[in-house]
Design an enzyme around this catalytic site. Structure first.
Site, short mmCIF file in Angstrom:
data_model
loop_
_atom_site.label_atom_id
_atom_site.label_comp_id
_atom_site.label_asym_id
_atom_site.label_seq_id
_atom_site.Cartn_x
_atom_site.Cartn_y
_atom_site.Cartn_z
N LYS A 1 0.82 -1.22 0.00
CA LYS A 1 0.00 0.00 0.00
C LYS A 1 0.85 1.26 0.00
CE LYS A 1 -0.74 0.73 4.94
NZ LYS A 1 -0.02 2.02 4.97
N THR A 2 1.98 1.27 0.72
CA THR A 2 2.80 2.48 0.76
C THR A 2 3.36 2.79 -0.62
OG1 THR A 2 3.41 1.98 3.05
CG2 THR A 2 4.75 3.60 1.90
N GLN B 1 -7.71 -4.84 9.32
CA GLN B 1 -6.61 -4.51 10.22
C GLN B 1 -6.97 -3.34 11.14
OE1 GLN B 1 -2.41 -5.03 8.78
NE2 GLN B 1 -3.37 -4.88 6.77
N ASP C 1 -3.82 7.90 4.68
CA ASP C 1 -3.27 6.56 4.87
C ASP C 1 -3.83 5.95 6.16
OD1 ASP C 1 -1.71 4.35 4.38
OD2 ASP C 1 0.10 5.19 5.27
N GLU C 2 -3.84 4.63 6.24
CA GLU C 2 -4.34 3.91 7.43
C GLU C 2 -5.74 4.40 7.82
OE1 GLU C 2 -2.87 1.39 8.44
OE2 GLU C 2 -0.72 1.56 8.10
N ARG D 1 1.87 -11.27 9.92
CA ARG D 1 3.23 -10.77 10.16
C ARG D 1 4.26 -11.79 9.72
NH1 ARG D 1 1.94 -6.40 9.44
NH2 ARG D 1 -0.05 -7.37 8.98
#
Length: 696
Positions: free
Chosen positions: A33-34, A246, A215-216, A593
């Protein structure tokens, strides 16, 4: 076509070159995503001729903002002074308020009150009928109200049901306004109010930033969502990036509903799902996806990968937490060069792993908190234990004598110190004797406080000499000294886990014998556990970390520990769908993770607050298909004949209702609440439970 698009997959590219319509990018874990956000910024500058200073990108941490700014700079050439504005929500609002301070009712040189400043202000305005000890709770509620964009005149019951909260909030705001300053939560709330009530400023800001990216987005609270609404105008190119699966910060005020309803609130929204995962193996993604798919509050996506299928995730069941830690040690020693993360639901769970790693000389780092025996609440109780063991311990005495505050000031302690010295040349004696000798010279609160300390030390000393269990002594120290209540209040305000840590300390002490010898052994063991280990900055291959703190991180091997009902998910989530769904999202975050290896561990009995409690494997494990998880019989019959809410009758307990059901190693387990209020746990295959009709 720009070269930087070549490395993107089709969905990523579609998100980058999307046009003006509102855009929701649902970015699954490990989906890049970044890269998409920074490449979209570069595309808008490089291909659509937006000036860099016309772009506002908002995120949640300064670290993320810096990284985004740097990555954009690597993609396109930026002139000095012509850079996108990449800021956190709070720093952006501070920037805007500085330029419009009078309109926001602020001094042009306003300062931002931190938590200590806010607490002091709260104490200064509390009505006389409210105890000063409640100030921290009111401060916390004010902060939460501002996060939800609620004013004193609004309905505040969702924040606190305290009958005086609205009055205290209004007094606080009035006093804060008199200073011309703002607090941290007020930065966003005042910005929203400024834009909502001043059309000229709002229009000017929308024209200055025709491009807005967030973002987020799944972590937005109510005030941040209201800010986004004010930033959005008829000509705004709006894009938000987030993952509904998330959203794990509900306890901080985040509301997953903002991402779930984005399409409804911004008409014409395009949704693009980033589902290709670049981090994990196929089998890891399969397990994570199966569990989170049980949530109703999600927009839905299915992660896939071109990575190898990989090893099947494994479930390990041990007898207790010490065996759980010993198994982790054995696994790490068999492949010591594999980067490993030990994940747990609560900080208190780190103790058993820390102790085991020290004994076996395995270097580790702990993320997001101090090592167990270095935490404030633990050191407070250990200081009391050290003092009981040796009443001449000056460091321990200074830590405990006025904590919690008992009105014993510096001058009173100087008198105690003089009383301890005795005649010239004498070896300084017990601090208990010194307090006793100084009592006649103390006055007011200091005398009362010293007298209480003396009585308390005597009572706890007698407990020590009586030989009662060490766990009971530690528990008495926690409760009788007032430290338990002191840290319990901090938990309520800060959503911390200090009481869980203190309960774990009681558990750690319980195996040791009572009396002075047992206390000496316990303190010596702790000293050995805390000595000679590499510090947290060492390049250790083993990381200890809570699941919440793993967001954005990845490891070759992940051990998700403590997977037991009551611990993960927590007991209090059992009958709250929203809470339970957040726990599932946390499970999803924990699993994703892992790059290559994923393990789940649980214990049959866990030592909690000094006593063993029987545990059952987490219901989340039963939501995984048979064959997807090695070591756990997860197959659930198509129809086992039992449902939640089923009325039942038991010959010994009477009538009741099924409130929970799950499978423990393939066997159906039912929790029943009886009309008497009693709870019972049954395996219906072996225990006769008569089903009753709904109207019986």
């Amino acid at each position: 076509m720009a070269a930087y698009l070549d490395s993107l997959n089709d969905r990523q590219k579609e998100a980058v070159v999307h046009g003006k319509a509102p855009l929701l990018i649902l970015a699954g874990a490990g989906s890049g995503k970044t890269r998409v956000v920074t490449t979209r910024i570069a595309w808008l500058i490089d291909q659509l001729s937006f000036r860099p200073d016309q772009i506002l990108a908002v995120t949640f941490t300064n670290k993320a903002a810096r990284e985004m700014q740097e990555r954009v700079g690597r993609l396109v050439s930026l002139d000095d002074g012509q850079t996108p504005m990449v800021k956190t929500f709070h720093s952006f609002c501070a920037w805007l308020l500085r330029r419009n301070a009078p309109l926001a009712g602020l001094s042009p040189h306003f300062t931002i009150y931190d938590d200590d400043d806010s607490l002091a202000l709260t104490k200064s305005i509390l009505p006389a009928r409210i105890a000063a000890t409640e100030a921290r709770a009111f401060q916390h509620w004010v902060s939460r109200a501002k996060d939800d964009d609620k004013r004193p005149e609004d309905d505040l019951r969702s924040v606190s049901a305290h009958p005086d909260f609205a009055e205290v909030y209004a007094l606080y705001e009035a006093k804060l306004a008199d200073t011309g300053n703002t607090d941290f939560g007020g930065l966003i709330q005042k910005t929203v109010r400024l834009l909502r009530e001043n059309g000229a400023v709002r229009t000017r800001l929308q024209q200055k930033f025709p491009v807005v990216l967030v973002d987020e987005y799944q972590d937005c609270n109510g005030a941040q969502f209201e800010l986004l609404k004010e930033l959005y105008g008829p000509d705004t190119w709006l894009a938000v990036v987030g993952d509904d699966d998330q959203s794990i910060y509900r306890f901080r005020g985040a509301d997953v509903g903002h991402i779930l309803t984005f399409q409804d609130r911004f008409v014409g929204t395009t949704v693009i799902r980033l589902e290709q995962n670049y981090r994990s193996t196929g089998k890891i993604l399969d397990v994570a996806g199966q569990v989170v798919a049980n949530n109703q509050g999600r927009l839905g996506k299915t992660l896939w990968t071109k990575n190898p299928v990989g090893e099947t995730p494994k479930f390990i069941l041990k007898e207790d937490q010490d065996q759980e830690a010993a198994w982790a040690v054995d696994l790490i020693r068999r492949s010591p060069k594999t980067e490993t993360a030990i994940l747990y639901r609560t900080n208190a769970q780190s103790r058993a792993f820390e102790s085991a790693f020290v004994r076996h000389k395995i270097a580790y780092r702990i993320v997001g908190t101090l090592r167990f025996y270095e935490r404030e609440e633990i050191k407070d109780v250990l200081a009391w234990l050290a003092f009981l063991s040796n009443p001449r311990d000056e460091v321990a005495f200074n830590r405990i004598v006025n904590k919690p505050a008992r009105g014993i000031g510096k001058s009173a302690l100087e008198v105690v110190g003089e009383a301890r010295q005795g005649p010239s040349g004498d070896v300084p004696g017990s601090w208990i004797d010194a307090v006793g000798r100084s009592l006649p010279f103390a006055k007011g609160k200091a005398r009362t406080g010293l007298d209480f300390f003396l009585t308390l030390a005597g009572s706890l000393g007698r407990r020590l000499e009586s030989g009662e269990s060490l766990g009971a002594l530690v528990n008495a120290v926690v409760e009788e000294t007032g430290l338990g209540e002191y840290h319990r209040q901090q938990d309520e305000v800060q959503s911390s886990s200090k009481m869980q840590n203190l309960e774990e300390l009681v558990s750690a002490a319980s195996p040791f014998p009572g009396g002075r010898d047992g206390l000496t052994q316990f303190l010596e063991t702790i000293e050995l556990d805390t000595a000679g280990l590499a510090d947290d900055n060492a390049e250790a291959l083993v990381t200890l970390i809570t699941m919440h703190n793993t967001k954005g991180l990845e490891f070759d091997r992940v051990l998700v520990t403590g997977l037991e009902d009551g611990l993960f998910p927590r007991d209090e989530t059992a009958h709250d769908r929203d809470e339970l769904e957040e726990e599932r999202r946390l499970f999803y975050v924990a699993c994703t993770r892992a790059r290559k290896e994923l393990y789940f561990t649980a214990v049959r009995r866990r030592l909690l607050h000094g006593r063993f409690l029987d545990r059952s494997p987490s219901r989340f494990l039963s939501e995984i298909d048979k064959g997807s998880l090695e070591g756990f019989a997860a197959a659930v019959p198509v129809n086992d004949g039992w449902t939640m809410g089923q009325k039942v009758y038991h010959d010994d307990y009477g009538a009741g209702i099924v409130v929970k059901k799950w499978y423990n190693v393939g066997e159906l387990v039912l929790d029943v609440r009886f009309e008497s209020g009693r709870m019972g746990r049954f395996l219906p295959e072996y225990t006769p439970l008569e089903k009753l009709a709904a109207d019986d």
